[in-house]
Design a protein around this motif. Sequence first.
Motif, PDB file in Angstrom:
ATOM      1  N   THR A   1       0.961  -1.325  -0.016  1.00 16.37           N
ATOM      2  CA  THR A   1       0.052  -0.013  -0.078  1.00 16.37           C
ATOM      3  C   THR A   1       0.758   1.414   0.102  1.00 16.37           C
ATOM      4  OG1 THR A   1      -0.086  -0.117   2.435  1.00 16.37           O
ATOM      5  CG2 THR A   1      -1.640  -1.311   1.150  1.00 16.37           C
ATOM      6  N   SER A   2       0.408   2.328  -0.415  1.00 14.88           N
ATOM      7  CA  SER A   2       1.033   3.723  -0.526  1.00 14.88           C
ATOM      8  C   SER A   2      -0.291   4.688  -0.432  1.00 14.88           C
ATOM      9  CB  SER A   2       1.814   3.865  -1.768  1.00 14.88           C
ATOM     10  OG  SER A   2       1.022   3.922  -2.958  1.00 14.88           O
ATOM     11  N   THR A   3       0.207   5.792   0.363  1.00 16.45           N
ATOM     12  CA  THR A   3      -1.076   6.820   0.473  1.00 16.45           C
ATOM     13  C   THR A   3      -0.090   8.168   0.119  1.00 16.45           C
ATOM     14  OG1 THR A   3      -2.051   5.591   1.881  1.00 16.45           O
ATOM     15  CG2 THR A   3      -2.692   8.133   2.058  1.00 16.45           C
ATOM     16  N   LEU A   4      -0.902   9.198  -0.604  1.00 16.77           N
ATOM     17  CA  LEU A   4      -0.212  10.465  -0.534  1.00 16.77           C
ATOM     18  C   LEU A   4      -1.434  11.473   0.060  1.00 16.77           C
ATOM     19  CD1 LEU A   4       1.920  12.701  -1.441  1.00 16.77           C
ATOM     20  CD2 LEU A   4       0.865  12.717  -3.691  1.00 16.77           C
ATOM     21  N   ALA A   5      -1.200  12.189   1.084  1.00 20.77           N
ATOM     22  CA  ALA A   5      -2.215  12.882   2.005  1.00 20.77           C
ATOM     23  C   ALA A   5      -1.645  14.425   2.044  1.00 20.77           C
ATOM     24  CB  ALA A   5      -2.384  12.297   3.116  1.00 20.77           C
ATOM     25  N   TYR A   6      -2.809  15.202   1.981  1.00 22.91           N
ATOM     26  CA  TYR A   6      -2.551  16.553   1.953  1.00 22.91           C
ATOM     27  C   TYR A   6      -3.627  17.237   2.896  1.00 22.91           C
ATOM     28  CZ  TYR A   6      -1.843  21.363   0.456  1.00 22.91           C
ATOM     29  OH  TYR A   6      -1.693  22.956   0.529  1.00 22.91           O
ATOM     30  N   ALA A   7      -3.215  18.191   3.786  1.00 23.01           N
ATOM     31  CA  ALA A   7      -4.086  18.882   4.668  1.00 23.01           C
ATOM     32  C   ALA A   7      -4.202  20.409   4.461  1.00 23.01           C
ATOM     33  CB  ALA A   7      -3.910  18.573   6.015  1.00 23.01           C
ATOM     34  N   ILE A   8      -5.391  21.114   4.142  1.00 17.98           N
ATOM     35  CA  ILE A   8      -5.578  22.501   4.082  1.00 17.98           C
ATOM     36  C   ILE A   8      -6.621  22.803   5.030  1.00 17.98           C
ATOM     37  CG2 ILE A   8      -6.702  22.035   1.944  1.00 17.98           C
ATOM     38  CD1 ILE A   8      -5.532  24.749   0.939  1.00 17.98           C
ATOM     39  N   GLY A   9      -6.458  23.821   6.110  1.00 21.35           N
ATOM     40  CA  GLY A   9      -7.395  24.062   6.940  1.00 21.35           C
ATOM     41  C   GLY A   9      -8.319  22.822   7.412  1.00 21.35           C
ATOM     42  N   PRO A  10      -9.570  22.986   7.469  1.00 19.03           N
ATOM     43  CA  PRO A  10     -10.445  21.801   7.867  1.00 19.03           C
ATOM     44  C   PRO A  10     -10.298  20.469   6.828  1.00 19.03           C
ATOM     45  CG  PRO A  10     -11.809  23.365   6.915  1.00 19.03           C
ATOM     46  CD  PRO A  10     -10.454  24.080   6.849  1.00 19.03           C
TER      47      PRO A  10
ATOM     48  N   ALA B   1     -11.544  12.291   0.520  1.00 15.20           N
ATOM     49  CA  ALA B   1     -11.480  13.751   0.829  1.00 15.20           C
ATOM     50  C   ALA B   1     -12.429  13.734   2.295  1.00 15.20           C
ATOM     51  CB  ALA B   1     -12.252  14.759   0.109  1.00 15.20           C
ATOM     52  N   ALA B   2     -12.177  14.492   3.253  1.00 14.91           N
ATOM     53  CA  ALA B   2     -13.101  14.556   4.350  1.00 14.91           C
ATOM     54  C   ALA B   2     -12.930  16.020   4.796  1.00 14.91           C
ATOM     55  CB  ALA B   2     -12.690  13.850   5.411  1.00 14.91           C
ATOM     56  N   ILE B   3     -13.963  16.800   5.580  1.00  8.65           N
ATOM     57  CA  ILE B   3     -14.028  18.323   5.774  1.00  8.65           C
ATOM     58  C   ILE B   3     -14.915  18.269   6.957  1.00  8.65           C
ATOM     59  CG2 ILE B   3     -15.735  18.763   4.112  1.00  8.65           C
ATOM     60  CD1 ILE B   3     -14.476  21.740   4.153  1.00  8.65           C
ATOM     61  N   GLY B   4     -14.261  18.726   8.107  1.00 16.81           N
ATOM     62  CA  GLY B   4     -15.145  19.225   9.307  1.00 16.81           C
ATOM     63  C   GLY B   4     -15.806  20.252   9.058  1.00 16.81           C
ATOM     64  N   VAL B   5     -17.180  20.273   9.421  1.00 17.86           N
ATOM     65  CA  VAL B   5     -17.977  21.630   9.132  1.00 17.86           C
ATOM     66  C   VAL B   5     -17.478  22.584  10.536  1.00 17.86           C
ATOM     67  CG1 VAL B   5     -20.107  22.471   8.978  1.00 17.86           C
ATOM     68  CG2 VAL B   5     -19.594  20.210   8.183  1.00 17.86           C
ATOM     69  N   PRO B   6     -16.981  23.671  10.000  1.00 16.52           N
ATOM     70  CA  PRO B   6     -16.842  24.862  11.135  1.00 16.52           C
ATOM     71  C   PRO B   6     -17.777  24.736  12.023  1.00 16.52           C
ATOM     72  CG  PRO B   6     -15.921  25.464   9.058  1.00 16.52           C
ATOM     73  CD  PRO B   6     -16.805  24.239   8.965  1.00 16.52           C
ATOM     74  N   GLY B   7     -17.577  24.947  13.327  1.00 20.14           N
ATOM     75  CA  GLY B   7     -18.510  25.483  14.392  1.00 20.14           C
ATOM     76  C   GLY B   7     -19.343  24.236  14.971  1.00 20.14           C
ATOM     77  N   THR B   8     -19.321  22.778  14.342  1.00 22.25           N
ATOM     78  CA  THR B   8     -20.113  21.790  14.420  1.00 22.25           C
ATOM     79  C   THR B   8     -19.181  20.619  14.683  1.00 22.25           C
ATOM     80  OG1 THR B   8     -20.090  20.691  12.292  1.00 22.25           O
ATOM     81  CG2 THR B   8     -21.518  22.718  12.863  1.00 22.25           C
ATOM     82  N   ALA B   9     -19.870  19.527  15.208  1.00 22.69           N
ATOM     83  CA  ALA B   9     -19.271  18.172  15.426  1.00 22.69           C
ATOM     84  C   ALA B   9     -19.451  17.171  14.300  1.00 22.69           C
ATOM     85  CB  ALA B   9     -19.625  17.775  16.913  1.00 22.69           C
TER      86      ALA B   9
ATOM     87  N   ALA C   1     -21.581  10.999   6.123  1.00 26.66           N
ATOM     88  CA  ALA C   1     -21.458  12.151   7.336  1.00 26.66           C
ATOM     89  C   ALA C   1     -21.275  11.493   8.660  1.00 26.66           C
ATOM     90  CB  ALA C   1     -22.857  12.893   7.241  1.00 26.66           C
ATOM     91  N   GLU C   2     -20.422  12.026   9.575  1.00 22.43           N
ATOM     92  CA  GLU C   2     -20.339  11.614  10.727  1.00 22.43           C
ATOM     93  C   GLU C   2     -20.531  12.623  11.776  1.00 22.43           C
ATOM     94  OE1 GLU C   2     -16.855   8.629  11.431  1.00 22.43           O
ATOM     95  OE2 GLU C   2     -16.205  10.189  12.851  1.00 22.43           O
ATOM     96  N   HIS C   3     -21.062  12.365  13.125  1.00 28.02           N
ATOM     97  CA  HIS C   3     -21.169  13.330  14.015  1.00 28.02           C
ATOM     98  C   HIS C   3     -20.202  12.875  15.344  1.00 28.02           C
ATOM     99  CE1 HIS C   3     -23.285  15.376  17.592  1.00 28.02           C
ATOM    100  NE2 HIS C   3     -23.407  16.413  16.512  1.00 28.02           N
ATOM    101  N   GLN C   4     -19.555  13.520  15.906  1.00 35.10           N
ATOM    102  CA  GLN C   4     -18.671  13.258  17.057  1.00 35.10           C
ATOM    103  C   GLN C   4     -19.465  13.643  18.244  1.00 35.10           C
ATOM    104  OE1 GLN C   4     -15.650  11.294  16.464  1.00 35.10           O
ATOM    105  NE2 GLN C   4     -15.825  11.001  18.540  1.00 35.10           N
ATOM    106  N   MET C   5     -19.478  12.792  19.231  1.00 37.62           N
ATOM    107  CA  MET C   5     -20.152  12.869  20.501  1.00 37.62           C
ATOM    108  C   MET C   5     -19.063  12.282  21.580  1.00 37.62           C
ATOM    109  SD  MET C   5     -23.960  11.613  19.364  1.00 37.62           S
ATOM    110  CE  MET C   5     -23.065  10.106  18.720  1.00 37.62           C
TER     111      MET C   5
END
Length: 257
Positions: A125-134, A161-169, A209-213
Amino acid sequence: MNRTLIPAALPAVFAALFTPAASQAQTASPSVSIEATTDLRERGLSWSGGKAAMSAEATLPVSPAVTVDLGAATLRDSARHGGADIGLTLSPEIALFSTGGWTLSAGAKGHVFVGASGLSYAEATSTLAYAIGPAQLAFGASFAPSQKAIGGSDLYLEGNAAIGVPGTALTLYGGGGYSTGSTRDTALAAERVRRLRPDGSYWDYYVGAEHQMDRLALGLRYTGTSIDQDRVAAISDRRYLDRHTGSRISAYLRFTP
């Protein structure tokens, strides 16, 4: 079992991938997660015969750059893996470099199917990842050399791809991949290659979609494939086939102690 047997845990996997190696030296520690899902799906295919399943994963840092993932999942006697009861994975991985938000890693993954004979296999396996803000992006390739257990070789290319919605979980995520490979020129090989590619080369895709509690995460995910359901259903030899290769909405609940 991470990217192979626990796709619902993608946001957590992204978080681990995007931690620079230098930071890992200070903050890395073993982690464990346990998950219940209505259908355990991998690359658009059900690995639990369309039934509810349980899985667990542990990540063990060996050094600032090296980690080992251990996974286990209930396969519910799935036809796809010869009626195996449990699927196990061992995945060592090394971070080759991390700079400017980019992380490149390489590793190997071994799949063992308890209760089924001669169906275990390994892949690089191989993975190339990049993060920019959320937002986080990851591109990966997995290659299983020609093996009797899968009837030939198998190559999987993916983008996530994944993005955290600002101000939410809430985390939104999605992606897809392409499966292809070779087939050995024997009847057994032609039968076993359908485990991972029921209709030959195909595309898969998903959104979720995932909600963290606190220590719990609740998620909902849609998966689909380009597989021709009617053509797969018409195949007379169904030793490693089931009907769970099409679109599906599944829910999951993950607990991280």
